[in-house]
Design a protein around this motif. Structure first.
Motif, short mmCIF file in Angstrom:
data_model
loop_
_atom_site.label_atom_id
_atom_site.label_comp_id
_atom_site.label_asym_id
_atom_site.label_seq_id
_atom_site.Cartn_x
_atom_site.Cartn_y
_atom_site.Cartn_z
N GLY A 1 0.85 -1.13 0.21
CA GLY A 1 0.13 -0.37 0.02
C GLY A 1 0.92 1.30 -0.20
O GLY A 1 1.97 0.87 -0.20
N CYS A 2 0.66 2.65 0.00
CA CYS A 2 0.74 3.86 -0.15
C CYS A 2 -0.24 5.34 0.34
O CYS A 2 -0.79 4.77 -0.32
CB CYS A 2 1.97 3.93 -1.57
N LEU A 3 0.53 5.68 0.90
CA LEU A 3 -0.65 6.95 1.08
C LEU A 3 -0.31 7.96 -0.13
O LEU A 3 0.91 8.07 -1.03
CB LEU A 3 0.02 8.22 2.18
N SER A 4 -1.26 8.27 -0.80
CA SER A 4 -1.86 8.56 -2.05
C SER A 4 -2.73 9.84 -1.89
O SER A 4 -3.63 10.42 -0.58
CB SER A 4 -2.50 7.70 -3.21
N LEU A 5 -3.06 10.85 -2.75
CA LEU A 5 -3.60 11.75 -2.74
C LEU A 5 -5.10 11.98 -4.33
O LEU A 5 -4.40 11.47 -4.85
CB LEU A 5 -2.90 13.25 -3.21
N VAL A 6 -5.70 12.02 -3.41
CA VAL A 6 -7.15 11.93 -5.12
C VAL A 6 -6.66 14.06 -5.76
O VAL A 6 -7.22 14.45 -4.69
CB VAL A 6 -8.12 11.50 -4.20
N THR A 7 -6.41 13.59 -6.46
CA THR A 7 -6.65 15.95 -7.33
C THR A 7 -7.74 15.60 -8.03
O THR A 7 -8.08 14.98 -8.52
CB THR A 7 -5.31 15.50 -7.51
N ASN A 8 -8.22 16.83 -8.60
CA ASN A 8 -9.12 17.55 -8.81
C ASN A 8 -8.73 18.05 -10.20
O ASN A 8 -7.22 18.17 -10.15
CB ASN A 8 -9.83 18.70 -8.64
N ALA A 9 -8.75 18.13 -11.27
CA ALA A 9 -8.53 19.16 -12.31
C ALA A 9 -7.85 20.01 -12.70
O ALA A 9 -6.97 20.31 -13.21
CB ALA A 9 -9.70 19.09 -13.61
N GLU A 10 -7.99 20.66 -11.11
CA GLU A 10 -6.97 22.07 -11.26
C GLU A 10 -5.46 21.50 -10.08
O GLU A 10 -4.99 22.14 -9.79
CB GLU A 10 -7.39 23.11 -10.46
N GLY A 11 -5.54 20.21 -9.65
CA GLY A 11 -4.09 19.71 -8.86
C GLY A 11 -4.67 19.81 -7.60
O GLY A 11 -3.80 19.51 -6.90
N GLY A 12 -5.96 20.45 -7.33
CA GLY A 12 -5.99 20.11 -5.78
C GLY A 12 -6.04 19.16 -5.08
O GLY A 12 -6.24 18.44 -6.30
N ILE A 13 -5.91 18.86 -3.67
CA ILE A 13 -5.70 17.66 -3.64
C ILE A 13 -7.24 18.15 -2.74
O ILE A 13 -8.45 18.54 -1.66
CB ILE A 13 -5.42 17.61 -2.03
N LEU A 14 -8.14 16.65 -3.22
CA LEU A 14 -9.68 16.64 -2.61
C LEU A 14 -9.83 15.36 -1.44
O LEU A 14 -10.87 15.61 -0.55
CB LEU A 14 -10.62 15.38 -3.94
N ASP A 15 -8.70 14.90 -1.37
CA ASP A 15 -8.70 14.30 0.06
C ASP A 15 -7.06 12.97 -0.29
O ASP A 15 -6.22 13.36 -0.52
CB ASP A 15 -10.26 12.59 0.56
N ASP A 16 -6.79 13.21 0.98
CA ASP A 16 -5.59 11.77 1.10
C ASP A 16 -6.48 10.60 1.18
O ASP A 16 -7.91 10.32 1.70
CB ASP A 16 -4.25 11.70 2.15
#
Length: 350
Positions: A65-80
């Motif tokens: 597993g790994c910690l990752s980030l959910v991003t939006n179309a602008e590159g902003g973080i929607l969630d880790d």
């Protein structure tokens, strides 16, 4: 969700619960059943996940597993991608929208309240959890950020992952909801295990330099600003080279190098009083506002205030002198590296 900030017991209270989790041979039990648990199916599930998160999912070993980030179309973080309780329904709506546009075989199974999640964290976590694992379970060779299906206290359909959000060794264990109480009770029969609330969970993660979504991260902050570019892998890694996730072009240059940003997340120490969220950060002279604190507390381990926040990039270097406006008065502080307390994640013996 009704989750206690602290427990009223002999070893209860935020300070005692926090220090227990950092103490040799002891561990802390957290109820984290508010977190979202999702199982992904379909032959194209990895391809899809690499569209919605920044990490190298294809490169993970079985059980990894790994910690990752959910991003939006602008590159902003929607969630880790510890799918947080406060954001899980928004996350799933986002995933569904992306699946509707995705040309491939993938389905999302939200486990809802059928599976519960407990976290056991601290130097004594392995010893404590071993008492409910099968006799032949090999914890010694279980690396941090790996997980597997198993039985817990003889109950089928459970999962154990060596991970956590305290900076200590630890485990997150998932079990069918109807068995959560009995498994928690079994763990708490061990005198080295202490029930621990959200207050200590927050101070422990802050000492470990870890973000709390909605405070230190949000959809207007990108991974570079959040000092989380490492979740995309190294400069020559596949994800940095290929991009392919939502907003990649806003975060990465065509050659995989990071786009320049105007602000960065930093650690802050040196102030005499705790600096809470939204405390204004100024330059050393106390004249120009350069940022804002996003998390702050009194560190039980260091016995002094610590904080993290965002400052202008040119003033983000470790050792930079800054000022904080706390209760209307300027206090001297400085930028420091994180974690504030050295992490003790488990390493498999060589």
């Amino acid at each position: 969700y009704s989750l206690p900030v602290l427990y009223k017991s002999d070893n209860g209270g935020v300070m005692k619960e926090h220090l227990w989790c950092r103490s040799d041979n002891k561990s802390s039990l957290f109820d984290v059943s508010h977190m979202g648990q999702i199982r992904w199916h379909g032959k194209d599930r990895v391809k899809f996940l690499e569209r919605v998160v920044v990490g190298d999912i294809d490169g993970l070993s079985v059980g990894g597993g790994c910690l990752s980030l959910v991003t939006n179309a602008e590159g902003g973080i929607l969630d880790d991608t510890v799918v947080n309780g406060a954001t899980k329904f928004g996350d799933m709506k986002h995933f569904q929208q992306q699946m509707d546009e995705f040309d491939g075989d993938v389905t999302m199974e939200y486990l809802g309240d059928t599976m519960q999640l407990l976290a056991l964290q601290g130097p004594g976590a392995a010893e404590a959890v071993s008492k409910i694992l099968p006799n032949d379970f090999d914890l010694t060779n279980m690396a941090f950020m790996t997980g597997t299906e198993t039985t817990l206290d003889g109950i089928d359909g459970c999962r154990i992952t060596r991970c956590g959000y305290t900076g200590e060794d630890g485990f997150e264990i998932a079990m069918p909801a109807e068995h959560a109480e009995s498994i928690a009770s079994k763990l708490l029969e061990d005198p080295s295990v202490n029930p621990t609330g959200l207050g200590a969970r927050d101070s422990l993660r802050l000492e470990a330099g870890l973000c709390l979504y909605g405070h230190d991260l949000n959809e207007t902050i990108n991974p570079v600003e959040g000092a989380l570019a490492w979740t995309m892998g190294g400069p020559k890694g596949r994800r940095r080279a290929e991009g392919g996730f939502l907003g990649a072009e806003k975060i990465l240059k065509p050659d995989g190098k990071l786009q320049k940003v105007a602000k960065k997340r930093v650690g802050i120490i040196g102030m005499k009083a705790p600096a809470r969220e939204h405390t204004e950060i100024y330059d050393a002279a106390g004249e120009a506002k350069i940022g804002e604190v996003t998390s702050g507390t009194f560190s039980p381990c260091l016995k002094k205030p610590i904080a993290m926040g965002y400052v202008e990039t040119q003033l983000s270097k470790v050792g930079t002198e800054i000022s904080l406006k706390i209760r209307g008065k300027m206090q001297k502080a400085e930028v420091t590296k994180m974690p504030f307390v050295e992490s003790r994640y488990y390493r498999v013996p060589e």
